[in-house]
Design a protein around this motif. Structure first.
Motif, mmCIF file in Angstrom:
data_model
loop_
_atom_site.group_PDB
_atom_site.id
_atom_site.type_symbol
_atom_site.label_atom_id
_atom_site.label_comp_id
_atom_site.label_asym_id
_atom_site.label_seq_id
_atom_site.Cartn_x
_atom_site.Cartn_y
_atom_site.Cartn_z
ATOM 1 N N PRO A 31 0.874 -1.295 -0.071
ATOM 2 C CA PRO A 31 -0.195 0.122 0.026
ATOM 3 C C PRO A 31 0.643 1.371 -0.118
ATOM 4 C CG PRO A 31 -0.783 -1.641 1.461
ATOM 5 C CD PRO A 31 0.413 -2.190 1.129
ATOM 6 N N ASP A 32 2.044 1.228 0.589
ATOM 7 C CA ASP A 32 2.958 2.379 0.582
ATOM 8 C C ASP A 32 3.856 2.491 -0.508
ATOM 9 O OD1 ASP A 32 4.359 0.400 1.514
ATOM 10 O OD2 ASP A 32 5.259 1.368 3.130
ATOM 11 N N LEU A 33 3.651 1.752 -1.455
ATOM 12 C CA LEU A 33 4.432 1.740 -2.665
ATOM 13 C C LEU A 33 4.826 3.152 -3.112
ATOM 14 C CD1 LEU A 33 5.495 -0.312 -5.025
ATOM 15 C CD2 LEU A 33 3.738 0.299 -6.564
ATOM 16 N N GLN A 34 6.194 3.240 -3.668
ATOM 17 C CA GLN A 34 6.530 4.571 -4.122
ATOM 18 C C GLN A 34 7.112 4.030 -5.675
ATOM 19 O OE1 GLN A 34 9.558 6.726 -1.843
ATOM 20 N NE2 GLN A 34 8.874 5.529 -0.135
ATOM 21 N N ALA A 35 6.583 4.666 -6.854
ATOM 22 C CA ALA A 35 6.853 4.384 -7.988
ATOM 23 C C ALA A 35 7.425 5.497 -8.715
ATOM 24 C CB ALA A 35 5.749 3.671 -8.484
ATOM 25 N N SER A 36 8.347 5.413 -9.510
ATOM 26 C CA SER A 36 8.964 6.679 -10.500
ATOM 27 C C SER A 36 9.369 6.001 -11.701
ATOM 28 C CB SER A 36 9.824 7.405 -9.325
ATOM 29 O OG SER A 36 11.016 6.723 -9.027
ATOM 30 N N GLY A 37 10.031 6.927 -12.479
ATOM 31 C CA GLY A 37 10.684 6.822 -13.688
ATOM 32 C C GLY A 37 9.927 7.340 -14.839
ATOM 33 N N ILE A 38 9.916 6.813 -15.901
ATOM 34 C CA ILE A 38 9.202 7.267 -17.121
ATOM 35 C C ILE A 38 7.794 6.842 -17.389
ATOM 36 C CG2 ILE A 38 9.471 7.584 -19.710
ATOM 37 C CD1 ILE A 38 12.620 7.435 -19.069
#
Length: 379
Positions: A31-38
């Motif tokens: 639930p606390d997933l951090q997602a980044s990129g393109i």
């Protein structure tokens, strides 16, 4: 795993849709997933932090890629350096294997687990990439059922997770509701014009598609013609509409491609994911594709299958007509589209084949993918 950090890269709008579905499944597990990129707008709507837009990477064919080589390789280098400086728990490349495999290979060599969502199409062309794939990723999440066994022959692990489009599209699409939503006459045949979601596709296909539409309308003035697009492509679409004299005769809608596919009786569609979507909507289609000639010569020379359209490939049969490169002629496209309108028995047979395909691909991709990722991270 608390504070799970994942980096993801997509290179076009169809990848954005896939990645957004996967993100939704992963958030159920973390639930606390951090997602980044393109990424793209659908990923960003789920809290994804996009350093670059996926549209920056959207190219079609070798020649176009060479023209934008410096910009794309610069983005890739900055991305890799950032990930090595602050390693994520997982990297997920979504399709775009030419871009992603290079990222995954470098990350994997540094102990950062990398997986690929969408198997590179070694079964269709460029089988020489097998070694690079094996050295780059720990696992591949496969959209098609025959791919894991093929990968296993080359020492690559894969899991069939189904195609998410099969989960989204209803088994029995509601044509009448879609026509109401698009303000279309329920009693008049509808032809969907789907010339692609990339600028290069519009450059090569918009004019012949609209010229074909003009021929269809000349022969059958009552036809309703609908073309879905998005804001980045709208100026090019409008230009083509005016050049062909079709601006007053084609209903252009923003987004809503699924509504258009549900509403139509037949589609004229660029080869790609839209052909699979159209098949899952159980609609007959005519597939066309044209690209820069040198890119075509190089790609076609490495082609392993007699088809380029996913419905024909997945059903292992010439179910729908394909027109490629110099075959993309307005008169031929128009005639092939009208032939479907004149053959309801053939349409019914096609619907049966596409219904069977739909059941095979409907597997709940977000959940199965998340389970596979959990096993990979626990290993």
């Amino acid at each position: 795993m608390s504070g799970m950090r994942v980096s993801m890269v997509v290179a076009e709008r169809s990848g954005d849709q896939l990645a957004a579905l996967l993100l939704g499944g992963m958030r159920q597990a973390w639930p606390d997933l951090q997602a980044s990129g393109i990424g793209g707008p659908q990923m960003q709507s789920l809290g994804f932090e996009s350093r670059w837009s996926c549209d920056e990477l959207s190219v079609r064919g070798l020649v176009e890629a060479l023209m934008r080589y410096r910009r794309i390789t610069g983005i890739r280098r900055q991305l890799i350096d950032g990930l090595l400086a602050s390693p994520p728990d997982l990297f997920v490349g979504v399709d775009a294997s030419d871009f992603n495999l290079a990222v995954e290979r470098e990350l994997n060599s540094k102990g950062i687990p990398a997986i690929q969502l969408v198997c590179p199409s070694i079964w269709a062309w460029r089988p020489e990439r097998v070694t690079k794939i094996r050295e780059s990723v720990r696992h591949i999440l496969c959209l098609y059922p025959f791919e894991p066994a093929l990968l296993a022959q080359h020492g690559i692990e894969g899991t069939f997770v189904g195609h998410p489009v099969a989960d989204v599209i209803p088994l029995t699409p509601d044509r009448a509701a879609a026509r109401r939503a698009l303000d279309l006459d329920p009693s008049v045949p509808v032809v969907a014009l789907l010339p692609g979601s990339r600028a290069a596709e519009i450059r090569y296909l918009a004019l012949p598609f609209l010229q074909a539409a003009r021929r269809m309308r000349d022969e059958r003035p009552h036809l309703q013609l609908v073309l879905p697009t998005h804001e980045l492509l709208l100026p090019a679409i409008q230009k083509a509409l005016h050049e062909t004299g079709m601006a007053a005769h084609v209903k252009v809608v923003m987004g809503q491609s699924h509504a258009v596919q549900a509403a139509c009786d037949v589609a004229l569609v660029a080869s790609g994911t839209a052909t699979l979507e159209t098949a899952l909507f159980k609609r007959p289609m005519v597939i066309a594709y044209r690209m820069q000639w040198l890119s075509w010569r190089m790609a076609n020379g490495k082609r392993l299958l007699p088809w380029v359209g996913l419905p024909n490939i997945l059903c292992n049969d010439s179910l729908v007509p394909e027109f490629l490169q110099e075959q993309v002629q307005p008169e031929a496209l128009a005639r092939a589209v009208l032939n479907w309108l004149d053959d309801p028995a053939a349409v019914r047979r096609l619907e049966q084949r596409f219904t069977a395909l739909h059941h095979e691909l409907r597997q709940d991709m977000p959940t199965l993918s998340t389970h596979a990722i959990q096993k990979i991270l626990a290993a």
